[in-house]
Every structure is written in C-alpha cells, then in structure tokens.
Design a protein around this motif. Structure first.
Motif, PDB file in Angstrom:
ATOM      1  N   GLN A   1      -8.271   1.699   0.761  1.00 42.09           N
ATOM      2  CA  GLN A   1      -8.964   2.843   0.195  1.00 42.09           C
ATOM      3  C   GLN A   1      -8.018   4.024  -0.005  1.00 42.09           C
ATOM      4  O   GLN A   1      -8.085   4.740  -1.010  1.00 42.09           O
ATOM      5  N   GLU A   2      -7.093   4.211   0.931  1.00 39.91           N
ATOM      6  CA  GLU A   2      -6.124   5.307   0.817  1.00 39.91           C
ATOM      7  C   GLU A   2      -5.178   5.116  -0.354  1.00 39.91           C
ATOM      8  O   GLU A   2      -4.656   6.073  -0.909  1.00 39.91           O
TER       9      GLU A   2
ATOM     10  N   ARG B   1      -4.769   7.156  12.403  1.00 40.88           N
ATOM     11  CA  ARG B   1      -5.520   7.344  11.157  1.00 40.88           C
ATOM     12  C   ARG B   1      -6.255   6.074  10.744  1.00 40.88           C
ATOM     13  O   ARG B   1      -7.364   6.128  10.196  1.00 40.88           O
ATOM     14  N   LEU B   2      -5.634   4.924  11.034  1.00 44.08           N
ATOM     15  CA  LEU B   2      -6.240   3.642  10.656  1.00 44.08           C
ATOM     16  C   LEU B   2      -7.083   3.042  11.777  1.00 44.08           C
ATOM     17  O   LEU B   2      -7.676   1.976  11.607  1.00 44.08           O
TER      18      LEU B   2
ATOM     19  N   LEU C   1      -8.727  -5.484  12.753  1.00 44.89           N
ATOM     20  CA  LEU C   1      -7.708  -5.612  11.712  1.00 44.89           C
ATOM     21  C   LEU C   1      -8.333  -5.523  10.322  1.00 44.89           C
ATOM     22  O   LEU C   1      -7.769  -4.903   9.416  1.00 44.89           O
ATOM     23  N   THR C   2      -9.500  -6.129  10.154  1.00 50.95           N
ATOM     24  CA  THR C   2     -10.204  -6.058   8.863  1.00 50.95           C
ATOM     25  C   THR C   2     -10.534  -4.613   8.513  1.00 50.95           C
ATOM     26  O   THR C   2     -10.326  -4.163   7.372  1.00 50.95           O
ATOM     27  N   ARG C   3     -11.034  -3.878   9.490  1.00 50.41           N
ATOM     28  CA  ARG C   3     -11.436  -2.488   9.264  1.00 50.41           C
ATOM     29  C   ARG C   3     -10.239  -1.615   8.871  1.00 50.41           C
ATOM     30  O   ARG C   3     -10.313  -0.829   7.908  1.00 50.41           O
ATOM     31  N   SER C   4      -9.128  -1.770   9.560  1.00 46.28           N
ATOM     32  CA  SER C   4      -7.953  -0.948   9.252  1.00 46.28           C
ATOM     33  C   SER C   4      -7.358  -1.324   7.896  1.00 46.28           C
ATOM     34  O   SER C   4      -6.854  -0.462   7.166  1.00 46.28           O
ATOM     35  N   LEU C   5      -7.429  -2.605   7.526  1.00 54.08           N
ATOM     36  CA  LEU C   5      -6.928  -3.034   6.227  1.00 54.08           C
ATOM     37  C   LEU C   5      -7.774  -2.438   5.105  1.00 54.08           C
ATOM     38  O   LEU C   5      -7.252  -1.996   4.069  1.00 54.08           O
ATOM     39  N   GLU C   6      -9.072  -2.389   5.301  1.00 50.95           N
ATOM     40  CA  GLU C   6      -9.952  -1.767   4.305  1.00 50.95           C
ATOM     41  C   GLU C   6      -9.633  -0.280   4.156  1.00 50.95           C
ATOM     42  O   GLU C   6      -9.615   0.252   3.040  1.00 50.95           O
ATOM     43  N   LEU C   7      -9.358   0.388   5.266  1.00 48.17           N
ATOM     44  CA  LEU C   7      -9.037   1.813   5.226  1.00 48.17           C
ATOM     45  C   LEU C   7      -7.767   2.089   4.436  1.00 48.17           C
ATOM     46  O   LEU C   7      -7.703   2.994   3.600  1.00 48.17           O
ATOM     47  N   ILE C   8      -6.727   1.291   4.683  1.00 49.84           N
ATOM     48  CA  ILE C   8      -5.452   1.559   4.002  1.00 49.84           C
ATOM     49  C   ILE C   8      -5.546   1.193   2.529  1.00 49.84           C
ATOM     50  O   ILE C   8      -4.893   1.820   1.673  1.00 49.84           O
TER      51      ILE C   8
ATOM     52  N   PHE D   1       0.853  -1.190   0.000  1.00 44.59           N
ATOM     53  CA  PHE D   1       0.000   0.000   0.000  1.00 44.59           C
ATOM     54  C   PHE D   1       0.891   1.243   0.000  1.00 44.59           C
ATOM     55  O   PHE D   1       2.115   1.140  -0.016  1.00 44.59           O
ATOM     56  N   ARG D   2       0.264   2.405   0.039  1.00 41.64           N
ATOM     57  CA  ARG D   2       1.049   3.635  -0.025  1.00 41.64           C
ATOM     58  C   ARG D   2       1.977   3.785   1.178  1.00 41.64           C
ATOM     59  O   ARG D   2       3.134   4.162   1.040  1.00 41.64           O
ATOM     60  N   ALA D   3       1.477   3.452   2.370  1.00 36.38           N
ATOM     61  CA  ALA D   3       2.265   3.691   3.581  1.00 36.38           C
ATOM     62  C   ALA D   3       2.683   2.424   4.300  1.00 36.38           C
ATOM     63  O   ALA D   3       3.393   2.491   5.308  1.00 36.38           O
TER      64      ALA D   3
END
Length: 309
Positions: free
Chosen positions: A307-308, A264-265, A298-305, A220-222
C-alpha cells in the motif's frame, strides 16, 4: 566434572584482554569469561587475574571450565498454531509458527516442534541426542514455515544424509531492506560465530563455507521481497548473508535492521519464512514438495508495504 585447560598464550593474543581472549579461545561470551575470572578459575603464569589484564604471548594460561549443563528434555505439550502439512509412518512435515524452537536447548524455555509433536501423540525417531530425536534440520525460533521431522530410524538416517549432501530443496521468502543489486545473485561467504561471543553469527575469514542464492520477486519503495534458495544450511545463514550485503531482513534488529521501518510495518521479528521444502521420500524415493502459507503477521506487513508503494 570440571575441565582444566592448560596452554601457552598464542602469539596472536599478545596484548589482548583476558576476558576477550577467553571468549575467542573457548567460544564463551565475554560475560561468562568475566565470571570465570572473578571466581579465580583463570590463572596466568600461576597467578589470578582481573578481566582487564592483558595477556603476553608465550605466557602460561590455566582455565578451569565448569562441566556443561545437562541438555534439556523435550516437554510433550501441544503447540498452538503448529499445523501438519503431511504425515506418514516415516516422516511428518509441519508448518512451524513463530516463537517455537525446533528442539529444546539450554537457555530456551519456550515451546518446541519436538515437544509439540510428542504432546499431540505423534511418534518420532529415537535416533540422535535425546533432546533432538528425529530432528534432521532446524528453523530459528522466530522463523516460520515448513520443517520435516523423521518418525522412523531409516527416515532419520536417510534424511540426515540428504541434508548433508545438499539434496533437499529449501526455499524461503524474505522481505529485506532496500533493493539488492543485482536483483538476482549468489552470496558465497563463510560464516562462523561473531567474534564478540554474544550469540550472533557473522561472515568471517576461515568460517564454514556458506552459499545463498536469491532472486527478487517484488520491489517496493523501502524493501524487496526475495525468494532464497539455500545451498548450505548454517545457523542464521540468510540473516547473516543479507545483513552482510547491507540488506537485512526487515525486523531483524539483531542483524542491523531499521527499527523504525519494522515498527511502521508492525514487524516484531525477522521477516523470513520457509515457504517450500522439496525432498525425496526416504523410503519410496518419490520427490515430494510441501508449501507453508505465510502466517498472519507476515501477510499483514506485506500488504502494508504494498500500500505504501
């Protein structure tokens, strides 16, 4: 009963502060060493000292260590969110939720896998120390995922041997900061307690041999999602090794993760999950594999990153 230790000051500690030297010699925290010094339980050449005094090589050190506290017993109470992936008369495999230790330890007052199993009416092997009966391997309290517990004595002895001989396949997924280079590799670096004595572990010369294999699944980006195969099983091994190569697990503030990215995540612990566990059944010899799905955080934060990116 108190334990009195008398020894010459090693030359390697010449000029070291007394509290720092005690921490290194006896595996104490600096604050615990300072408490012993303040209580008059530390003598150098027969005289009491203060924590900032400096030692001299060849001097005589006498330390009165208090008796270790009795290990806590497991509290039999159900653990919300802990699910059973597999069970028979010899083993039980659980999907461990966040905030749950493997077994009781001094200083931990939260729920445990062992207490949760007992509280739900499961039997466990009686082998091993009373506070960790049936426990053949551990996950950190804030690491989730698949974990096996022995129910029979034969399962306990055979699983302990299998883990020791590295015949168990332990796979983890970790979201780490940045992008490891190379994308697939091995970290072979010895691990021991951090010299600060603050409870952390670190890569240190002379530590216990520790080997971690990793492979990038998604970039991912970060951050990067890695699959990790542990060849050894040291305390905090993945967290220490990834931090040592400057790619700490997202959210792992103890080992240098960026708090801004974690916030942020919405990650409030290390992003690390024991996704698969493969082993030979201790009595049938059949190879078995168990998979634990990602928990919600963990699922929620993975979806967020994703999307980023």
């Amino acid at each position: 009963m108190a334990d009195v230790r008398s020894l010459p000051v090693p030359e390697g500690l010449d000029g070291e502060r007394v509290d720092a030297a005690l921490a290194r010699l006896f595996g104490l925290s600096r604050s615990r060493a300072a408490e012993l010094i303040a209580a008059g339980d530390v003598l150098v050449d027969g005289r009491t000292v203060v924590k900032s005094d400096r030692l001299h090589g060849g001097g005589w050190l006498e330390v009165t260590l208090p008796p270790p506290p009795a290990p806590p017993r497991p509290v039999a109470e159900p653990v919300p969110g802990m699910t059973i992936l597999y069970e028979d008369e010899h083993i039980v495999v659980v999907s461990k939720p966040v905030g749950v230790a493997a077994h009781p330890t001094i200083g931990w007052n939260g729920p445990t896998v062992l207490g949760g199993l007992l509280g739900a009416g499961h039997t466990v092997a009686t082998s091993g120390a009373a506070e960790r009966q049936g426990i053949v391997h551990r996950l950190d309290a804030n690491t989730t995922g698949a974990m096996v517990v022995a129910k029979s004595e034969i399962a306990y002895s055979r699983l302990k041997r299998a883990f020791k001989e590295r015949r168990v396949d332990k796979r983890y997924h970790a979201l780490v900061q940045g992008h490891p280079d190379p994308l697939r590799g091995t970290i072979d670096a010895p691990i021991d307690r951090h010299p600060s004595g603050d409870g952390r572990f670190a890569v240190v010369a002379g530590g216990r041999p520790s080997i971690t294999h990793y492979d990038t699944l998604e970039a991912f980006r970060a951050a990067s999602l890695l699959e990790i195969d542990l060849e050894t099983g040291r305390t905090h091994q993945i967290r220490v090794h990834m931090s040592a190569v400057r790619h700490p697990c997202v959210g792992d503030l103890l080992y240098g993760a960026d708090p801004t990215l974690a916030a942020r995540l919405g990650v409030k612990r290390q992003w690390l999950h024991a996704i698969r566990l493969g082993l030979e059944h201790p009595t049938t010899g059949e190879w078995m594999e168990f998979e634990s799905p990602y928990p919600e955080d963990l699922t929620r934060s993975l979806e967020l990153i994703r999307q980023e990116s």
